[in-house]
Design a protein around this motif. Structure first.
Motif, mmCIF file in Angstrom:
data_model
loop_
_atom_site.group_PDB
_atom_site.id
_atom_site.type_symbol
_atom_site.label_atom_id
_atom_site.label_comp_id
_atom_site.label_asym_id
_atom_site.label_seq_id
_atom_site.Cartn_x
_atom_site.Cartn_y
_atom_site.Cartn_z
ATOM 1 N N GLY A 33 4.680 -4.396 8.272
ATOM 2 C CA GLY A 33 3.997 -3.364 7.508
ATOM 3 C C GLY A 33 2.573 -3.697 7.124
ATOM 4 N N LEU A 34 2.089 -4.907 7.427
ATOM 5 C CA LEU A 34 0.752 -5.308 6.980
ATOM 6 C C LEU A 34 -0.340 -4.414 7.563
ATOM 7 N N ASP A 35 -0.426 -4.342 8.889
ATOM 8 C CA ASP A 35 -1.489 -3.560 9.511
ATOM 9 C C ASP A 35 -1.353 -2.075 9.185
ATOM 10 N N ALA A 36 -0.114 -1.564 9.222
ATOM 11 C CA ALA A 36 0.099 -0.143 8.952
ATOM 12 C C ALA A 36 -0.291 0.218 7.524
ATOM 13 N N THR A 37 0.028 -0.661 6.573
ATOM 14 C CA THR A 37 -0.318 -0.404 5.174
ATOM 15 C C THR A 37 -1.827 -0.474 4.971
ATOM 16 N N LEU A 38 -2.468 -1.470 5.576
ATOM 17 C CA LEU A 38 -3.927 -1.557 5.487
ATOM 18 C C LEU A 38 -4.584 -0.318 6.088
ATOM 19 N N ALA A 99 0.988 4.017 -0.470
ATOM 20 C CA ALA A 99 0.560 2.806 0.227
ATOM 21 C C ALA A 99 0.493 1.608 -0.717
ATOM 22 N N ALA A 100 0.166 1.840 -1.991
ATOM 23 C CA ALA A 100 0.107 0.721 -2.942
ATOM 24 C C ALA A 100 1.484 0.096 -3.135
ATOM 25 N N PHE A 101 2.524 0.930 -3.152
ATOM 26 C CA PHE A 101 3.883 0.389 -3.241
ATOM 27 C C PHE A 101 4.214 -0.424 -1.999
ATOM 28 N N MET A 102 3.832 0.094 -0.833
ATOM 29 C CA MET A 102 4.113 -0.623 0.406
ATOM 30 C C MET A 102 3.352 -1.942 0.456
ATOM 31 N N ALA A 103 2.165 -1.980 -0.166
ATOM 32 C CA ALA A 103 1.422 -3.233 -0.253
ATOM 33 C C ALA A 103 2.187 -4.259 -1.084
ATOM 34 N N ARG A 104 2.875 -3.799 -2.110
ATOM 35 C CA ARG A 104 3.710 -4.706 -2.913
ATOM 36 C C ARG A 104 4.820 -5.306 -2.058
ATOM 37 N N LEU A 105 5.428 -4.482 -1.211
ATOM 38 C CA LEU A 105 6.491 -4.987 -0.345
ATOM 39 C C LEU A 105 5.950 -6.023 0.631
ATOM 40 N N VAL A 106 4.770 -5.749 1.204
ATOM 41 C CA VAL A 106 4.183 -6.689 2.153
ATOM 42 C C VAL A 106 3.916 -8.026 1.464
ATOM 43 N N ARG A 108 5.396 -9.315 -1.014
ATOM 44 C CA ARG A 108 6.659 -9.991 -1.354
ATOM 45 C C ARG A 108 7.527 -10.238 -0.121
ATOM 46 N N ASP A 109 6.997 -9.884 1.054
ATOM 47 C CA ASP A 109 7.727 -10.053 2.308
ATOM 48 C C ASP A 109 9.087 -9.358 2.281
ATOM 49 N N LYS A 110 9.087 -8.102 1.819
ATOM 50 C CA LYS A 110 10.302 -7.291 1.766
ATOM 51 C C LYS A 110 10.113 -6.059 2.643
ATOM 52 N N ASP A 111 11.189 -5.620 3.313
ATOM 53 C CA ASP A 111 11.078 -4.386 4.071
ATOM 54 C C ASP A 111 11.438 -3.182 3.205
ATOM 55 N N TRP A 112 12.283 -3.369 2.205
ATOM 56 C CA TRP A 112 12.608 -2.290 1.254
ATOM 57 C C TRP A 112 13.302 -2.895 0.055
ATOM 58 N N ASP A 113 13.125 -2.264 -1.108
ATOM 59 C CA ASP A 113 13.804 -2.696 -2.322
ATOM 60 C C ASP A 113 13.946 -1.488 -3.237
ATOM 61 N N GLU A 114 15.175 -1.030 -3.415
ATOM 62 C CA GLU A 114 15.425 0.195 -4.173
ATOM 63 C C GLU A 114 14.989 0.071 -5.629
ATOM 64 N N GLU A 115 15.203 -1.099 -6.222
ATOM 65 C CA GLU A 115 14.806 -1.296 -7.621
ATOM 66 C C GLU A 115 13.292 -1.234 -7.783
ATOM 67 N N LEU A 116 12.576 -1.886 -6.860
ATOM 68 C CA LEU A 116 11.116 -1.832 -6.917
ATOM 69 C C LEU A 116 10.606 -0.412 -6.689
ATOM 70 N N TRP A 117 11.286 0.346 -5.803
ATOM 71 C CA TRP A 117 10.893 1.727 -5.547
ATOM 72 C C TRP A 117 11.056 2.583 -6.804
ATOM 73 N N SER A 118 12.190 2.453 -7.474
ATOM 74 C CA SER A 118 12.417 3.226 -8.701
ATOM 75 C C SER A 118 11.372 2.886 -9.755
ATOM 76 N N GLN A 119 11.042 1.604 -9.847
ATOM 77 C CA GLN A 119 10.011 1.178 -10.796
ATOM 78 C C GLN A 119 8.668 1.818 -10.443
ATOM 79 N N TRP A 120 8.328 1.838 -9.161
ATOM 80 C CA TRP A 120 7.070 2.433 -8.705
ATOM 81 C C TRP A 120 7.014 3.918 -9.057
ATOM 82 N N VAL A 121 8.076 4.653 -8.771
ATOM 83 C CA VAL A 121 8.094 6.093 -9.052
ATOM 84 C C VAL A 121 7.913 6.342 -10.545
#
Length: 280
Positions: A33-38, A99-106, A108-121
């Protein structure tokens, strides 16, 4: 003298070894997700692609209003000509930029995290996609109803509505936002929610970043998704407007058979296996 030089050399090697070990431990393992998020966060190309999509949508909405037989929803087959007009949009990466949320995943080297997503929303920090505000204002000026069909969970509806109202500069009601699980049959498959809107409105356009935003084809492999996309060639760019999202979606899930619980290393392996270097 020689002993001092040797001690300094040993100290330098130990320091270098510790630095390399620390850097290796803290570095991302995959850079997924690094290049795509950038690209989404920093490129003019992303913003221009979105503006182009919404300018096209504006022109097509004008055409659709003039033609009472026009509908964008395959769920709408008869008796819709006299219904008031409406447009249905997906939310994430169609109206709201995460994209800022996806930058957080990059990071933290995560492909998805439901808890982090709920926090972001709940932070309500998503920005508006370029071009969307102008398009929605055009719809309002022409008395076209606006609905958002999102696979955000219904428990996140309140912060979602508040985020939308703020970044779009207009009042968005909860009745306009149709979330996943809000009703028993409102599943990940958006068909039932499109049909719900289609019972009361003539659907002029569908806008989204995923095939499921337009019609549900099931959990099919990538080649079949392309084949199914060809079946609806007359819809793309006319009744269906696609927004760019190179980071996530059913296109990506199809590589690992829609199994979100699969280990990240296995997912990455399957993605590498799907690469075609021979142009077959």
């Amino acid at each position: 003298m020689q002993k001092s030089v040797l001690l300094l050399l040993l100290f330098g090697l130990q320091t270098l070894s510790a630095y390399v070990e620390e850097s290796t431990a803290s570095s991302p393992k995959t850079y997924q997700g690094l290049d795509a998020t950038l690209w989404m966060q920093t490129s003019v190309e992303h913003d221009v692609a979105c503006v182009q999509a919404y300018r096209l949508a504006t022109m097509q909405a004008i055409n659709a209003l003039r033609d009472p037989c026009w509908t964008a929803a395959v769920e709408q087959t008869a008796g819709y000509a006299q219904l008031p007009p409406a447009v249905i949009l997906d939310l994430d990466e169609t109206v709201l930029n995460n994209a800022a949320f996806m930058a957080r995943l990059v990071k933290r080297d995560k492909d998805w995290d439901e808890e982090l997503w709920s926090q972001w929303v709940r932070e309500k920090k998503s920005k508006a996609i370029p071009g969307v505000k102008e398009f929605l204002n055009h719809l309002i000026q022409n008395n076209v109803a606006i609905f958002f069909i999102t696979n955000r969970d219904y428990r996140l509806e309140t912060p979602t509505v508040e985020n939308l109202s703020r970044v779009l500069g207009m009042k968005i009601n909860q009745s306009q936002v149709l979330c996943q699980n809000e009703k028993p049959d409102w599943t990940w498959n958006k068909t039932s929610r499109r049909a719900f809107v289609a019972r009361h409105y003539r659907i002029l356009l569908l806008l989204g970043d995923d095939f499921n935003d337009f019609t549900y084809q099931g959990k099919i492999p990538p080649p079949e998704r392309i084949t199914q996309g060809e079946r609806f060639k007359s819809y793309w760019g006319r009744r269906w407007i696609l927004l760019p999202n190179p980071v996530y979606g059913d296109w990506e899930k199809a590589f690992y058979h829609y199994d979100g619980a699969m280990p990240a290393a296995k997912k990455l392996h399957l993605k590498f296996e799907a690469l075609d270097s021979n142009n077959n």
